[in-house]
Design a protein around this motif. Structure first.
Motif, PDB file in Angstrom:
ATOM      1  N   GLU A   1      11.236  -8.668 -10.142  1.00 12.04           N
ATOM      2  CA  GLU A   1      12.509  -9.394 -10.234  1.00 12.04           C
ATOM      3  C   GLU A   1      12.970  -9.897  -8.872  1.00 12.04           C
ATOM      4  N   SER A   2      12.577  -9.241  -7.800  1.00  6.81           N
ATOM      5  CA  SER A   2      12.897  -9.711  -6.455  1.00  6.81           C
ATOM      6  C   SER A   2      11.910  -9.123  -5.461  1.00  6.81           C
ATOM      7  N   VAL A   3      11.723  -9.843  -4.339  1.00 12.14           N
ATOM      8  CA  VAL A   3      10.864  -9.398  -3.241  1.00 12.14           C
ATOM      9  C   VAL A   3      11.714  -9.403  -1.973  1.00 12.14           C
ATOM     10  N   ARG A   4      11.936  -8.230  -1.383  1.00 11.37           N
ATOM     11  CA  ARG A   4      12.774  -8.126  -0.180  1.00 11.37           C
ATOM     12  C   ARG A   4      11.892  -7.726   1.006  1.00 11.37           C
ATOM     13  N   LYS A   5      12.081  -8.415   2.127  1.00 16.23           N
ATOM     14  CA  LYS A   5      11.311  -8.110   3.334  1.00 16.23           C
ATOM     15  C   LYS A   5      12.264  -7.745   4.461  1.00 16.23           C
ATOM     16  N   SER A   6      11.873  -6.749   5.245  1.00 22.48           N
ATOM     17  CA  SER A   6      12.692  -6.311   6.371  1.00 22.48           C
ATOM     18  C   SER A   6      11.786  -5.687   7.426  1.00 22.48           C
ATOM     19  N   ASP A   7      12.361  -5.366   8.590  1.00 21.68           N
ATOM     20  CA  ASP A   7      11.602  -4.743   9.666  1.00 21.68           C
ATOM     21  C   ASP A   7      11.678  -3.220   9.549  1.00 21.68           C
ATOM     22  N   MET A   8      10.572  -2.548   9.857  1.00 20.90           N
ATOM     23  CA  MET A   8      10.574  -1.100   9.994  1.00 20.90           C
ATOM     24  C   MET A   8      10.008  -0.772  11.366  1.00 20.90           C
ATOM     25  N   ILE A   9      10.749   0.026  12.139  1.00 21.19           N
ATOM     26  CA  ILE A   9      10.366   0.366  13.501  1.00 21.19           C
ATOM     27  C   ILE A   9       9.990   1.841  13.562  1.00 21.19           C
ATOM     28  N   GLY A  10       8.825   2.125  14.156  1.00 15.49           N
ATOM     29  CA  GLY A  10       8.360   3.495  14.258  1.00 15.49           C
ATOM     30  C   GLY A  10       8.957   4.225  15.442  1.00 15.49           C
ATOM     31  N   PRO A  11       8.710   5.528  15.563  1.00 16.80           N
ATOM     32  CA  PRO A  11       9.228   6.333  16.678  1.00 16.80           C
ATOM     33  C   PRO A  11       8.780   5.838  18.047  1.00 16.80           C
ATOM     34  N   ASP A  12       7.615   5.183  18.089  1.00 19.99           N
ATOM     35  CA  ASP A  12       7.108   4.650  19.356  1.00 19.99           C
ATOM     36  C   ASP A  12       7.479   3.183  19.539  1.00 19.99           C
ATOM     37  N   SER A  13       8.446   2.703  18.740  1.00 22.17           N
ATOM     38  CA  SER A  13       8.938   1.312  18.785  1.00 22.17           C
ATOM     39  C   SER A  13       7.944   0.308  18.216  1.00 22.17           C
ATOM     40  N   SER A  14       6.862   0.789  17.590  1.00 18.02           N
ATOM     41  CA  SER A  14       5.938  -0.140  16.929  1.00 18.02           C
ATOM     42  C   SER A  14       6.599  -0.705  15.679  1.00 18.02           C
ATOM     43  N   TRP A  15       6.194  -1.936  15.332  1.00 16.49           N
ATOM     44  CA  TRP A  15       6.845  -2.674  14.245  1.00 16.49           C
ATOM     45  C   TRP A  15       5.921  -2.837  13.047  1.00 16.49           C
ATOM     46  N   ALA A  16       6.527  -2.894  11.874  1.00 24.91           N
ATOM     47  CA  ALA A  16       5.799  -3.280  10.660  1.00 24.91           C
ATOM     48  C   ALA A  16       6.769  -4.006   9.735  1.00 24.91           C
ATOM     49  N   GLU A  17       6.236  -4.862   8.885  1.00 25.89           N
ATOM     50  CA  GLU A  17       7.054  -5.538   7.883  1.00 25.89           C
ATOM     51  C   GLU A  17       7.081  -4.708   6.616  1.00 25.89           C
ATOM     52  N   GLN A  18       8.290  -4.358   6.187  1.00 20.61           N
ATOM     53  CA  GLN A  18       8.456  -3.617   4.941  1.00 20.61           C
ATOM     54  C   GLN A  18       8.719  -4.592   3.801  1.00 20.61           C
ATOM     55  N   VAL A  19       8.003  -4.407   2.721  1.00 19.98           N
ATOM     56  CA  VAL A  19       8.202  -5.204   1.512  1.00 19.98           C
ATOM     57  C   VAL A  19       8.647  -4.269   0.395  1.00 19.98           C
ATOM     58  N   VAL A  20       9.732  -4.644  -0.279  1.00 18.35           N
ATOM     59  CA  VAL A  20      10.228  -3.869  -1.415  1.00 18.35           C
ATOM     60  C   VAL A  20      10.172  -4.754  -2.653  1.00 18.35           C
TER      61      VAL A  20
ATOM     62  N   THR B   1       3.228  -4.152   5.005  1.00 15.98           N
ATOM     63  CA  THR B   1       2.136  -5.110   4.842  1.00 15.98           C
ATOM     64  C   THR B   1       1.627  -5.714   6.140  1.00 15.98           C
ATOM     65  N   ARG B   2       2.434  -5.733   7.187  1.00 15.41           N
ATOM     66  CA  ARG B   2       1.995  -6.316   8.459  1.00 15.41           C
ATOM     67  C   ARG B   2       2.495  -5.453   9.604  1.00 15.41           C
ATOM     68  N   GLY B   3       1.857  -5.615  10.788  1.00 11.01           N
ATOM     69  CA  GLY B   3       2.325  -4.920  11.965  1.00 11.01           C
ATOM     70  C   GLY B   3       1.530  -3.667  12.276  1.00 11.01           C
ATOM     71  N   PHE B   4       1.929  -2.987  13.365  1.00 13.73           N
ATOM     72  CA  PHE B   4       1.139  -1.883  13.905  1.00 13.73           C
ATOM     73  C   PHE B   4       1.756  -0.508  13.693  1.00 13.73           C
ATOM     74  N   TYR B   5       2.899  -0.426  13.065  1.00 14.71           N
ATOM     75  CA  TYR B   5       3.473   0.878  12.770  1.00 14.71           C
ATOM     76  C   TYR B   5       2.679   1.518  11.636  1.00 14.71           C
ATOM     77  N   LEU B   6       2.157   2.718  11.879  1.00 13.56           N
ATOM     78  CA  LEU B   6       1.228   3.355  10.946  1.00 13.56           C
ATOM     79  C   LEU B   6       1.709   4.738  10.510  1.00 13.56           C
ATOM     80  N   PRO B   7       2.771   4.819   9.716  1.00 13.15           N
ATOM     81  CA  PRO B   7       3.136   6.129   9.168  1.00 13.15           C
ATOM     82  C   PRO B   7       2.045   6.621   8.229  1.00 13.15           C
ATOM     83  N   ALA B   8       2.009   7.933   8.002  1.00 13.84           N
ATOM     84  CA  ALA B   8       0.926   8.527   7.216  1.00 13.84           C
ATOM     85  C   ALA B   8       0.856   7.967   5.802  1.00 13.84           C
TER      86      ALA B   8
END
Length: 310
Positions: A189-208, A232-239
Motif C-alpha cells: 500500500e505504500s513504500v517509505r524510504k529513510s536514512d538509518m545511521i549505525g553506531p559508527d556513523s555508517s549509513w544505509a537506506e531503510q525501506v518500509v 537496501t543500500r549503504g554500508f551500515y551492516l547490522p546483524a
C-alpha cells in the motif's frame, strides 16, 4: 542481491547470453565465504571446456540510461562449461557459458583452467536478462578433495563439499518456512524510504513496505496491515540485514517469510524469504522466475507449520 561493494563481475548465460549486476551488494565480512551460496540466482557445478572473448554494448553492461555514454563496447571473457549439476536455481543446460569482466582479461584467463571442475554462483542481470557472478566471491575450484575459493581479500579458502551443500540447502523454502515466525501474502500500500545511521556513523537506506495482509500462511497475525522493514543500500551492516530485492511499488503482491526484532518485522532470510507474486508465478530477487512453483512452496509452508505445532 543486496548490499553495496564495487567488484569486477562475472556474467553468466544459459546459452542466451551474459552481463553485469546493478543491485547494490553489501557484503558482511563474516559471510563472505558463504553469501554467494545462499543468495545467488543460480549455482552450477561443471567442467570448464573453453575460454574466449567477446564484446557487449557498454551502456547495457554498466546499466547506464540509454544515450548517456559514448557508443562503445565492453570486452568480456566467454567461459564455456559442461554442467554436471545445478545445485540451486532453474536447471541449467548441459552446454552453458558465462562472461567475465576485469581490467586484465589476459591475466584472468588463468582463473578458468580448462578441464577443471568448478562451482559457479550466478545472478541475473536485470537489463540483459543474463547471469553474472562476482570475480572474488562467486567461484570455487575442485582440487580433488576440497573446494578452493577464488582469491579474495581473506586469501584462498578450502571447504568440504558437504559444508558448501549444507549452506546452499539452508536457504531452501522448507528450511526458511520452518524458521519463520510469520508467513503471509500481502499487497503493498505504500513504500517509505529513510536514512538509518549505525553506531559508527555508517549509513544505509531503510525501506518500509506497508502491506495489506491478504492471507496468513503460518503464525498468528490479527492486524489488517503490516510493515516489513529492510535495508537496501549503504554500508551500515547490522546483524539482521540480509540481501533483499530492490524494486518495490504500490500494488505489488509479496509472499513474505519474516521474524520480529527491535526494528519490527523483517525478512530474516533476505531474498530467500521475500518473493514477488506475478500472476501465478513467484519471482526471486526482482527478476528471476523462482525454481519452485506456488504449489510446491505452499506444500513446504504447510509442512513447516505442521511440524512446528508438534
Amino acid at each position: 542481491m543486496i548490499l553495496r561493494i564495487v567488484l569486477p563481475l562475472v556474467l553468466v548465460s544459459v546459452l542466451a547470453g551474459n552481463a553485469l549486476a546493478t543491485s547494490e551488494i553489501v557484503r558482511d565480512p563474516k559471510a563472505w565465504d558463504f553469501e554467494p551460496l545462499q543468495y545467488s540466482d543460480l549455482i552450477v557445478r561443471g567442467v570448464v571446456t573453453a575460454v574466449s572473448d567477446t564484446t557487449v554494448p557498454g551502456e547495457d553492461f554498466w546499466m547506464e540510461p540509454k544515450g548517456t555514454l559514448p557508443p562503445r563496447s565492453t570486452r568480456l571473457l566467454v567461459v564455456r562449461v559442461n554442467v554436471e549439476e545445478t545445485l540451486r536455481g532453474p536447471r541449467a543446460p548441459r552446454a552453458w557459458s558465462h562472461l567475465y569482466w576485469s581490467e586484465s582479461l589476459r591475466r584472468d584467463t588463468a582463473r578458468f583452467p580448462i578441464g577443471k571442475e568448478m562451482l559457479i554462483c550466478a545472478a541475473m542481470h536485470p537489463r540483459l536478462r543474463l547471469y553474472y557472478y562476482s570475480e572474488d566471491y562467486g567461484q570455487y575450484t575442485w582440487n580433488g578433495t576440497q573446494w578452493e575459493s577464488g582469491a579474495t581479500s581473506r586469501g584462498r579458502r578450502l571447504f568440504d563439499d558437504g559444508t558448501l551443500r549444507a549452506r546452499i540447502n539452508a536457504m531452501e523454502p522448507e528450511r526458511v518456512a520452518a524458521d519463520a515466525e510469520l508467513v503471509l501474502i500481502g499487497t503493498v500500500e505504500s513504500v517509505r524510504k529513510s536514512d538509518m545511521i549505525g553506531p559508527d556513523s555508517s549509513w544505509a537506506e531503510q525501506v518500509v513496505l506497508s502491506m495489506k495482509v491478504e492471507k496468513v500462511r503460518k503464525g498468528h497475525f490479527e492486524d489488517q496491515t503490516i510493515d516489513i522493514v529492510m535495508l537496501t543500500r549503504g554500508f551500515y551492516l547490522p546483524a539482521w540485514r540480509k540481501p533483499v530485492p530492490t524494486d518495490y511499488s504500490v500494488g505489488q503482491r509479496w509472499l513474505c517469510f519474516v521474524k520480529r526484532n527491535e526494528v519490527g518485522w523483517y525478512p530474516f532470510a533476505g531474498s530467500n524469504g521475500l518473493f514477488r507474486i506475478q500472476e501465478s508465478q513467484l519471482v526471486y530477487d526482482d527478476t528471476v522466475p523462482f525454481w519452485h512453483d506456488m504449489k510446491e512452496v505452499d506444500h513446504m509452508i504447510q509442512s513447516a507449520d505442521a511440524g512446528n505445532r508438534h
